[in-house]
Design an enzyme around this catalytic site. Structure first.
Site, PDB file in Angstrom:
ATOM      1  N   LEU A 120      47.526  40.839  42.389  1.00 50.20           N
ATOM      2  CA  LEU A 120      46.065  40.964  42.343  1.00 50.20           C
ATOM      3  C   LEU A 120      45.405  40.128  43.443  1.00 50.20           C
ATOM      4  CD1 LEU A 120      45.222  40.858  38.511  1.00 50.20           C
ATOM      5  CD2 LEU A 120      45.267  42.853  40.028  1.00 50.20           C
ATOM      6  N   CYS A 121      44.423  40.724  44.063  1.00 47.84           N
ATOM      7  CA  CYS A 121      43.663  40.077  45.136  1.00 47.84           C
ATOM      8  C   CYS A 121      43.097  38.734  44.696  1.00 47.84           C
ATOM      9  CB  CYS A 121      42.523  41.009  45.561  1.00 47.84           C
ATOM     10  SG  CYS A 121      41.259  40.263  46.594  1.00 47.84           S
TER      11      CYS A 121
END
Lengths: 234, 128
Positions: A120-121
């Site tokens: 996830l960013c």
């Protein structure tokens, strides 16, 4: 995603600069362009969420309780000359507007590089991210085509139950009641005006052109809803 | 590599021609613009490329950029080492950072490119 690519095409072929704010009708994972969409990347809390692949780089975004923006700029505009500077140019007005609402955020300032980047960013750290108390609340990514760039990003306002380890901005300030249509509309208007001032271009509110809508519709059907796109192999 | 033997495009690719084979890469100016590269996607050997069309993609600072082929022809070789390690693109863009070798199908395409001196002037104008 299809609309964002359509706006990139308008920037590349029609010299149109555009800014768009949007939200998602259901919690959704958007994968970075080069990310794998494989089982080992799944997590029990979000594995059943729908997925779409972006045309931009970076890590996956969990779009839930957030605002998404996209900004497209043509090759002829000086902003297109520096990929890193474009992040700063768009993020600074967001800092200013949030600060006016006593939501003080800042640039992370330093990048965190690890051999195996989190899926996830919001688990990754770029120096141009916006953070509060070290927690990422906004990250952006870009796609460049024929010199034009589309940059899009996600402002995490409330903590999502699908990723509770990433606190939302309003949760951190104890202002969760602000997450309502009135405030979100006000925020997007103020963000747009601040960005307009920062880049020296006037704001003109308008719908997608027939050509942009037609292209977006075709891209949605032929690309973004296709498993072959979402699960594309490098 | 001696850049005086190279030809350059306005989209910042370079070409070195030996016989009917063109070696293609991206210039130091392009690499500096892109900054830290983390991914590259290369075309398949045996596939065809077309001048001015996309033949690959790179990612840097969360930005994905298209790579444009300066020449038309058949891809005869790709620099597979770049897939695992993109550092030659920035450390040696005109040497170990080469990207593809192309059996050119239209030699007249080479006539429109810039020499090194003209390309450097072009970059100076781009930077301002």
């Amino acid at each position: 995603m299809a609309v964002d690519e359509s706006l990139l095409e308008s920037a590349a072929s029609q010299e149109v600069c555009s800014l768009r704010w949007y939200r998602w009708d259901q919690p959704t994972i958007s994968l970075g362009y080069f990310q794998k969409n494989e089982a080992e990347d799944q997590n029990d809390t979000w594995k059943n969420l729908p997925r779409v692949r972006r045309l931009s780089g970076g890590g996956a975004i969990l779009h839930h309780h957030e605002l998404t923006y996209s900004f497209a700029v043509p090759a002829s505009h000086p902003l297109s000359r520096s990929l890193p500077d474009l992040y700063l140019t768009i993020h600074q007005p967001l800092i200013d507007v949030l600060s006016a609402h006593d939501l003080q955020v800042e640039f992370r300032g330093t990048s965190i590089t690890v051999k195996s980047e989190p899926f996830l960013c919001f688990g990754r750290g770029d120096e141009r991210d916006l953070v509060f108390d070290g927690h990422k609340i906004l990250g952006s990514a870009q796609r460049r085509r024929r010199g034009a760039i589309v940059q899009h990003g996600s402002l995490l306002l409330l903590t999502s139950e699908y990723a509770p380890h990433f606190p939302g901005l309003l949760n951190q300030f104890g202002q969760t009641s602000l997450y309502n249509e009135t405030f979100l509309t006000q925020l997007t208007e103020e963000f747009s005006e601040a960005i307009s001032r920062a880049i020296g271009l006037p704001l003109q509110s308008q719908n997608l052109t027939d050509e942009e809508l037609s292209l977006a519709t075709r891209l949605e059907k032929e690309k973004y809803t296709q498993v072959s796109w979402t699960s594309r192999k490098k | 590599m001696d850049q005086s033997n190279l030809k350059f495009t306005k989209t910042h690719e370079w070409v070195s021609v030996e016989g009917e084979i063109a070696t293609v890469g991206i210039t130091d100016f392009a690499v500096n613009q892109l900054t830290d590269l983390v991914f590259i996607e290369l075309p398949q050997v045996g596939s065809t490329c077309e001048a001015g069309k996309v033949f690959g993609e790179v990612e840097s600072v969360k930005a994905v950029s298209d790579l444009y082929s300066p020449v038309s022809g058949e891809i005869t070789e790709v620099n597979e080492a770049l897939v695992d390690d993109q550092s030659p693109l920035s450390d040696d863009p005109f040497g170990k950072g080469w990207i593809t070798k192309v059996k050119i199908s239209n030699a007249s395409e080479l006539e429109q490119f810039m020499n090194a001196d003209d390309y450097h002037k072009f970059c100076e104008s781009e930077a301002h």
